[in-house]
Design an enzyme around this catalytic site. Structure first.
Site, PDB file in Angstrom:
ATOM      1  N   TYR A   1       0.845  -1.193   0.000  1.00 38.48           N
ATOM      2  CA  TYR A   1       0.000   0.000   0.000  1.00 38.48           C
ATOM      3  C   TYR A   1       0.884   1.248   0.000  1.00 38.48           C
ATOM      4  O   TYR A   1       0.575   2.244  -0.655  1.00 38.48           O
ATOM      5  CB  TYR A   1      -0.920   0.004   1.225  1.00 38.48           C
ATOM      6  CG  TYR A   1      -1.933  -1.118   1.197  1.00 38.48           C
ATOM      7  CD1 TYR A   1      -3.117  -0.986   0.474  1.00 38.48           C
ATOM      8  CD2 TYR A   1      -1.706  -2.306   1.862  1.00 38.48           C
ATOM      9  CE1 TYR A   1      -4.043  -2.010   0.424  1.00 38.48           C
ATOM     10  CE2 TYR A   1      -2.633  -3.340   1.825  1.00 38.48           C
ATOM     11  CZ  TYR A   1      -3.784  -3.191   1.107  1.00 38.48           C
ATOM     12  OH  TYR A   1      -4.703  -4.208   1.055  1.00 38.48           O
TER      13      TYR A   1
ATOM     14  N   ASN B   1     -12.382  -0.726  -5.085  1.00 39.86           N
ATOM     15  CA  ASN B   1     -12.172  -1.016  -6.501  1.00 39.86           C
ATOM     16  C   ASN B   1     -13.380  -1.782  -7.044  1.00 39.86           C
ATOM     17  O   ASN B   1     -13.662  -2.888  -6.596  1.00 39.86           O
ATOM     18  CB  ASN B   1     -10.892  -1.848  -6.653  1.00 39.86           C
ATOM     19  CG  ASN B   1     -10.689  -2.385  -8.048  1.00 39.86           C
ATOM     20  OD1 ASN B   1     -11.278  -1.919  -9.011  1.00 39.86           O
ATOM     21  ND2 ASN B   1      -9.841  -3.396  -8.156  1.00 39.86           N
TER      22      ASN B   1
ATOM     23  N   CYS C   1      -6.419  -5.390  -7.580  1.00 39.53           N
ATOM     24  CA  CYS C   1      -6.243  -4.985  -6.186  1.00 39.53           C
ATOM     25  C   CYS C   1      -5.719  -6.139  -5.330  1.00 39.53           C
ATOM     26  O   CYS C   1      -5.162  -5.907  -4.256  1.00 39.53           O
ATOM     27  CB  CYS C   1      -7.542  -4.424  -5.621  1.00 39.53           C
ATOM     28  SG  CYS C   1      -8.979  -5.474  -5.850  1.00 39.53           S
ATOM     29  N   HIS C   2      -5.836  -7.375  -5.823  1.00 36.64           N
ATOM     30  CA  HIS C   2      -5.312  -8.525  -5.082  1.00 36.64           C
ATOM     31  C   HIS C   2      -3.790  -8.531  -5.034  1.00 36.64           C
ATOM     32  O   HIS C   2      -3.201  -9.224  -4.207  1.00 36.64           O
ATOM     33  CB  HIS C   2      -5.836  -9.840  -5.692  1.00 36.64           C
ATOM     34  CG  HIS C   2      -5.421 -10.066  -7.110  1.00 36.64           C
ATOM     35  ND1 HIS C   2      -6.122  -9.498  -8.171  1.00 36.64           N
ATOM     36  CD2 HIS C   2      -4.402 -10.774  -7.652  1.00 36.64           C
ATOM     37  CE1 HIS C   2      -5.530  -9.869  -9.305  1.00 36.64           C
ATOM     38  NE2 HIS C   2      -4.483 -10.636  -9.017  1.00 36.64           N
TER      39      HIS C   2
ATOM     40  N   GLU D   1      -1.278 -16.700 -10.181  1.00 37.28           N
ATOM     41  CA  GLU D   1      -0.363 -15.882 -10.978  1.00 37.28           C
ATOM     42  C   GLU D   1       1.087 -16.292 -10.747  1.00 37.28           C
ATOM     43  O   GLU D   1       1.882 -16.321 -11.684  1.00 37.28           O
ATOM     44  CB  GLU D   1      -0.575 -14.397 -10.664  1.00 37.28           C
ATOM     45  CG  GLU D   1      -1.903 -13.887 -11.152  1.00 37.28           C
ATOM     46  CD  GLU D   1      -2.111 -12.396 -10.917  1.00 37.28           C
ATOM     47  OE1 GLU D   1      -1.161 -11.704 -10.497  1.00 37.28           O
ATOM     48  OE2 GLU D   1      -3.234 -11.925 -11.180  1.00 37.28           O
TER      49      GLU D   1
END
Length: 168
Positions: A100, A123, A131-132, A158
C-alpha cells in the site's frame, strides 16, 4: 441502460456489470449477494451486452493461465483519489505484488497509505484492476473484498503461472 451477467469461475460466480459500452464492475460472491437483489429493478440481465463476451473470453483465458494482461473497455467511477489509486493498481505487473505504501508513493501521496487501502477496497472491477496484488509492507496478505482465501488463490495462480512461463 445498465446490464449484468454472472460468470462461473474457479472463485465462485462473478457478477459483471456494464453500461452497454464499458465494463463497470466485476464483483465476487460477497459483493454479488449485496448488489444482485437491488439490481433486479432497473437493470437488465443480458450476457450479450457489450463488453461481456470479450470480458468472459479474457477472464476464462486468465483463469486458464493463458492471459496476463486484460484489454477491455473499463469505466471505474470514483473520486479523483480513488481513480488515481486504481490506475496505479492497473500498472502492477502480472505475478508481482506491491505494498500500500508503494501505491501511495506512486500517486505522490506518500502519507496516504490508509487512504490507499480504502480506495483499494472500493475497486469496482476486481481481478482486472488487480487490487489482489497489493499486500502489507511486511509482506503479509491483508484484507480483500472477495475474502483472503480468494486473494491467496489469485496470487498463487499468478505466481505458479509466472514460474511455469520462466521454465518453458
Amino acid at each position: 441502460m445498465n446490464y449484468y451477467t454472472l460468470l462461473e469461475s474457479p472463485l465462485d460466480p462473478l457478477l459483471l456489470t456494464s453500461d452497454g459500452e464499458f465494463l463497470t464492475g466485476l464483483y465476487m460472491e460477497k459483493e454479488t449477494q449485496k448488489l444482485l437483489p437491488g439490481m433486479k429493478d432497473g437493470w437488465c440481465r443480458n450476457a450479450n451486452a457489450i463488453p461481456f463476451k470479450e470480458t468472459i473470453t479474457q477472464l476464462n483465458a486468465y483463469f486458464a493461465g493463458e492471459l496476463h494482461e486484460f484489454d477491455l473497455p473499463l469505466k471505474a467511477t470514483g473520486t479523483p483519489f480513488q481513480e488515481a489509486v486504481w490506475q496505479s493498481l492497473a500498472a502492477i505487473p502480472y505475478g508481482e505484488t506491491v505494498s500500500y505504501k508503494d501505491i501511495a508513493e506512486r500517486i505522490h501521496s506518500p502519507k496516504a497509505v490508509r487512504a490507499v487501502g480504502m480506495a483499494n477496497g472500493r475497486n469496482p472491477i476486481s481481478i482486472i484492476i488487480p487490487c489482489h496484488r497489493v499486500i502489507g509492507a511486511n509482506g503479509k496478505l491483508t484484507g480483500y473484498g472477495g475474502g483472503i482465501h480468494r486473494k491467496e488463490w489469485l496470487l498463487a495462480h499468478e505466481h505458479e503461472d509466472a514460474q511455469t512461463a520462466m521454465f518453458s
